[in-house]
Design a protein around this motif. Structure first.
Motif, PDB file in Angstrom:
ATOM      1  N   ILE A 178      24.841 -25.930  31.798  1.00 52.68           N
ATOM      2  CA  ILE A 178      24.864 -25.828  30.448  1.00 52.68           C
ATOM      3  C   ILE A 178      26.226 -25.569  29.984  1.00 52.68           C
ATOM      4  CG2 ILE A 178      24.804 -24.277  28.367  1.00 52.68           C
ATOM      5  CD1 ILE A 178      21.380 -23.792  29.468  1.00 52.68           C
ATOM      6  N   GLY A 179      27.274 -24.671  30.737  1.00 50.59           N
ATOM      7  CA  GLY A 179      28.578 -24.766  30.337  1.00 50.59           C
ATOM      8  C   GLY A 179      29.263 -25.834  30.392  1.00 50.59           C
ATOM      9  N   LEU A 180      28.978 -26.825  31.544  1.00 52.78           N
ATOM     10  CA  LEU A 180      29.831 -27.925  31.407  1.00 52.78           C
ATOM     11  C   LEU A 180      29.477 -28.914  30.160  1.00 52.78           C
ATOM     12  CD1 LEU A 180      31.199 -30.242  33.239  1.00 52.78           C
ATOM     13  CD2 LEU A 180      28.911 -30.720  34.045  1.00 52.78           C
ATOM     14  N   PHE A 181      28.383 -28.977  29.799  1.00 47.46           N
ATOM     15  CA  PHE A 181      28.161 -29.783  28.713  1.00 47.46           C
ATOM     16  C   PHE A 181      28.578 -29.165  27.407  1.00 47.46           C
ATOM     17  CE2 PHE A 181      24.960 -31.702  31.616  1.00 47.46           C
ATOM     18  CZ  PHE A 181      25.239 -32.911  31.747  1.00 47.46           C
ATOM     19  N   VAL A 182      28.767 -27.929  27.232  1.00 45.48           N
ATOM     20  CA  VAL A 182      29.281 -27.050  26.087  1.00 45.48           C
ATOM     21  C   VAL A 182      30.583 -27.300  26.006  1.00 45.48           C
ATOM     22  CG1 VAL A 182      29.738 -24.831  25.251  1.00 45.48           C
ATOM     23  CG2 VAL A 182      27.399 -25.452  26.053  1.00 45.48           C
ATOM     24  N   LYS A 183      31.255 -27.272  27.122  1.00 46.63           N
ATOM     25  CA  LYS A 183      32.847 -27.663  27.065  1.00 46.63           C
ATOM     26  C   LYS A 183      33.240 -29.014  26.794  1.00 46.63           C
ATOM     27  CE  LYS A 183      34.575 -23.804  30.025  1.00 46.63           C
ATOM     28  NZ  LYS A 183      35.358 -23.587  31.198  1.00 46.63           N
ATOM     29  N   LEU A 184      32.248 -29.789  27.356  1.00 45.94           N
ATOM     30  CA  LEU A 184      32.619 -31.322  26.951  1.00 45.94           C
ATOM     31  C   LEU A 184      32.348 -31.537  25.583  1.00 45.94           C
ATOM     32  CD1 LEU A 184      30.864 -33.093  30.131  1.00 45.94           C
ATOM     33  CD2 LEU A 184      33.338 -33.081  29.711  1.00 45.94           C
ATOM     34  N   LEU A 185      31.290 -31.136  24.972  1.00 43.85           N
ATOM     35  CA  LEU A 185      31.045 -31.267  23.406  1.00 43.85           C
ATOM     36  C   LEU A 185      31.917 -30.487  22.835  1.00 43.85           C
ATOM     37  CD1 LEU A 185      27.053 -31.180  23.643  1.00 43.85           C
ATOM     38  CD2 LEU A 185      28.379 -33.062  22.946  1.00 43.85           C
TER      39      LEU A 185
END
Length: 309
Positions: free
Chosen positions: A28-35
């Protein structure tokens, strides 16, 4: 003895599905940072997760079960409504308020009290026994999460009545995913449960935060690629595994402990992808958390052997 072995095999599959769900949640954290990196706001990110998950599920469900898999009775619809509104929409709202008040570290620690709520409710609702080993596993699990998040630095821990209240509320609402999910999984196909909970979740988030007002500023190709990945991997994939696992013959009080592998995966992604530092205390936290999962499964195996004799 043959029945016990068969039952034990089913349990193992269920717990492995829960472990897999936790692993996917760890991204989740990976995608939150990307977004966030392409300009998406917190409210838009939360909304897109459920909305994209909802859209992705439609063709999957049509291919696997046709239109009949969308059918749901009134009781099931109410359960999905509760999941979507309480454990998706209002949970996200409470968690965001907590982060804004006491910071990410403290809010995360408060969220990790969710297994305690699950343990209490599993005793009340499902009449599960809460032995000393479960209490021990809960304690070391929370300790492991604390060490991983803070690295032993207490300066990360912030005090605020509002932040703590909303953080504990978020933990309680998060714990309802396991409780309501278990109740619903006995009568409804996992795909159906996840589909309607996502539907009610993104509708409620839309009412609360109206995130589409900011979508025009971030609607580039990268945004949609990241949003699709966010909806697919830590959303559809994780929830289908989680609900499928809950449909097995599991002890519900053990489920959130096993799913807490999410924290380990998130920490490792931070180290290897975003080059975050990992000190001895962080590593100790990982070892302690994984130990709590091992304790749960070792005890399960011992119980099954005793039953077989």
């Amino acid at each position: 003895m043959h029945y016990v072995k068969k039952l034990y095999s089913s349990d193992i599959i269920g717990y492995l599905m829960i472990f897999g769900a936790g692993t996917l949640w760890g991204t989740i954290g990976l995608f939150v940072k990307l977004l966030s990196g392409v300009g998406a706001s917190t409210s838009l990110i939360a909304f897109m997760r459920l909305f994209m998950g909802f859209c992705i599920l439609i063709p999957i469900m049509l291919c696997t079960g046709g239109l009949k898999i969308f059918k749901i009775d009134k009781k099931g619809l109410i359960q999905c409504l509760l999941l979507g509104i309480l454990s998706q929409a209002i949970f996200n709202y409470c968690y965001n308020v907590s982060i804004g008040s006491v910071g990410v570290a403290t809010a995360s620690i408060l969220l990790y009290t969710a297994p305690v709520f699950v343990c209490i409710m599993s005793k009340i609702i499902f009449k599960e026994l809460i032995g000393s080993y479960k209490i021990f596993a809960l304690i070391i699990n929370l300790a492991g999460c604390f060490l991983m998040v803070t690295g032993g630095d207490l300066s990360y821990f912030k005090i605020s009545a509002v932040g703590i209240s909303f953080g504990l509320a978020a933990a309680f609402l998060y714990s309802l995913v396991t409780i309501i999910g278990k109740i619903a999984s006995g009568n409804i196909h996992p795909f159906t449960v996840v589909f309607y909970s996502f539907l009610f979740g993104w509708l409620m988030l839309g009412i609360i935060s109206a995130p589409w007002q900011s979508i025009g500023a971030v609607s580039g190709l990268n945004f949609w690629i990241y949003a699709f990945g966010y909806g697919l991997i830590p959303t559809v994939g994780s929830y289908l595994l989680y609900m499928g696992g809950l449909g097995k013959n599991l002890e519900i009080s053990k489920v959130p402990i096993i799913a807490s592998v999410e924290t380990v995966v998130a920490t490792l992604i931070g180290v290897f992808v975003f080059k975050e530092k990992l000190n001895f205390i962080n590593v100790l936290g990982i070892i302690i958390l994984l130990s709590s999962i091992v304790i749960m499964n070792m005890k399960l195996k011992e119980n099954e052997i005793e039953d077989g004799n």
